[in-house]
Every structure is written in structure tokens, then in C-alpha cells.
Design an enzyme around this catalytic site. Sequence first.
Site: not given
Length: 318
Positions: A53, A304
Site C-alpha cells: 500500500k 501483498s
Amino acid sequence: MTATQQNLVHLEDIRDAAARISGLVVRTPLLPSPWAEELWLKPESLQPIGAFKLRGATNALHRLDIEHRRAGVVTHSSGNHGQALAYAGRALGVPVTVVMPDVSTPLKIEATRGYGAEVILVPQSQREVRALQLVEERGLTLIPPYDHPDIIAGQGTVGLEIFEDLSSVDVVVVPVGGGGLSSGVATAVKSLAPHVAVIGVEPAVAADAAESLAAGMVRIWPEARMLSTVADGLRTPLSELTLAHLSSYLDAIVTVSEEEILDTVRTLARKARLVVEPSGAVATAAVLHRRDELPAGRTVAVISGGNIAPELAATLFA
């Protein structure tokens, strides 16, 4: 062409984002996995905030003008995007407020506050509503976790790096939550090499993205159903924008069970020496447990994030 299609991110946007975030975001390595045939891992868990992110958040803040930076930004996040925006905001001198679900893991709440953000806890269903209220009340700029071209372009830099490090890649497997990462990666990879298969992965108990893609429209699943997955970062629905990207570029989407996700978290710790949260493990889980549902060839699984709750880690790694 619809307004959403006109807003699709292009390869040049992703390349611009890569130049913009260089030096502020870690260029993560591509790790070969001798314990799994033709598998490479892209560990975004090695970012300073433990998740991919940071790429989108940094790109989005860089794109703001001085006045909007000074006024501050707000977002809604289950944790990783909030941490990323807080970290990027601290680096760039931008005040950050994060609205988080009250079911977020304490680790992610504490980390977000630790990077200097104001954290406001609300019920899961109210997080976006409260963020929009703060835009009106305080004059803040909303930086959504995935429903924005600048965010998607930033996340797409993961795909650029994969292709730069393994141009002979045949398959890229990526987690799907709200769709920011998968949209960016699929756009980058397909633009560079249309023959490479890009496969999305989500939990079977929270497979709203698969249903949305099949229906050709965003499908919202009940909150209680989405909360049933241990992969807390994948509990959000697609947006019209991310659905448009995935409809254009994603080859297929597969699902994995909760047991397969947790087994993969253990496997990655034991064999790859990587601490990975359940959301971050789903792509690798598809390779390890659903190989027959994936195309053959050199495969990259995107990890991720690595912000696993300590109590879950203690249970899995005991």
C-alpha cells in the site's frame, strides 16, 4: 466509452508513478522458490510498513498540490492503507486522519497511530461514510484505499518490477480485495506482455470479486459474510473503477479456502523465511493448493503484506 473506462490507468501512468516514488518506497526483490516448481515470490511484506500500500499512498500524496497537502488528508482502511498513508504523510509533511473498522487488528491500529496519524474507529460498514463526513467537516482531501487512478498507478509499479526482473514470466498471481493492487499489476503486466496470464485470488468465503466479474457489475456481499475470512485486508468490495480494470485485464480469478490460506502462512514462514499475513498469502496459496486451476509456466506470486496479528502468529508458528 463510459466515464469509468476513460479513467483507466495506462502504462505511462504507472511508469510516471515509479519515477515519483523512487527512493521513498522499497524496490522489493523477486525471490526464487526452490521448494516449489517454477515459483517466484514478490514480497511486498518487506516494505517499511509491511505492505504494498505504500506505493499507491506515496504516489497519491505526491500528486497533491501544496494547499491540499497543508490542509491534510483522510482515508478509510482496515489497516495497511492507513499505515501507508500515515507513513507517507509523515515523510512528506502531510497531516493524516485514518478511519478504521473497530474490528481491525490492534497491531495495525497501533502502527497507524505510531506513524503520526489520527485514528478514528467505527463499525466496518461506517468507515467510508465517516471519512466522507470528515472531508466536509474539516476540508480534508480523501485518499481512498483503492478507488482512485493515482492509487492504482502506484500499486501497478509492482507489475513493472516483476517484468523487469523476470521478463520470461508466464503467470502472475495477485490477491484481490478492493482491486487496487490487482488492477495496477494487471494493467502493467498486460500492457508490457499481453501473453502473460494474470490471475486474481480471493478467499472462497469472501468471493465477491469473482461474482462481480461474472455478473459484469459490482456485487456487495453482506458484512457478516465478508468478516468470516481471516484475510482481513480482502474484505472490501470492488469499485466501478477497479472492476473496469479487472474486466479489461484480468484473465481469471480463483478462490482458496481458509485452511489453505493459513497453511500457506505457515509454509512461507518455514520455507521462505517470510512473515506473511493471511491476506498476503492468498496468491501463494493458489499456487500451492490450486495449481491445476492456474496456467502452466514460470509463475510469480505477489505477497501483498506481512502485518500478521501476533496472537495468530503465535498459534500458527507454535
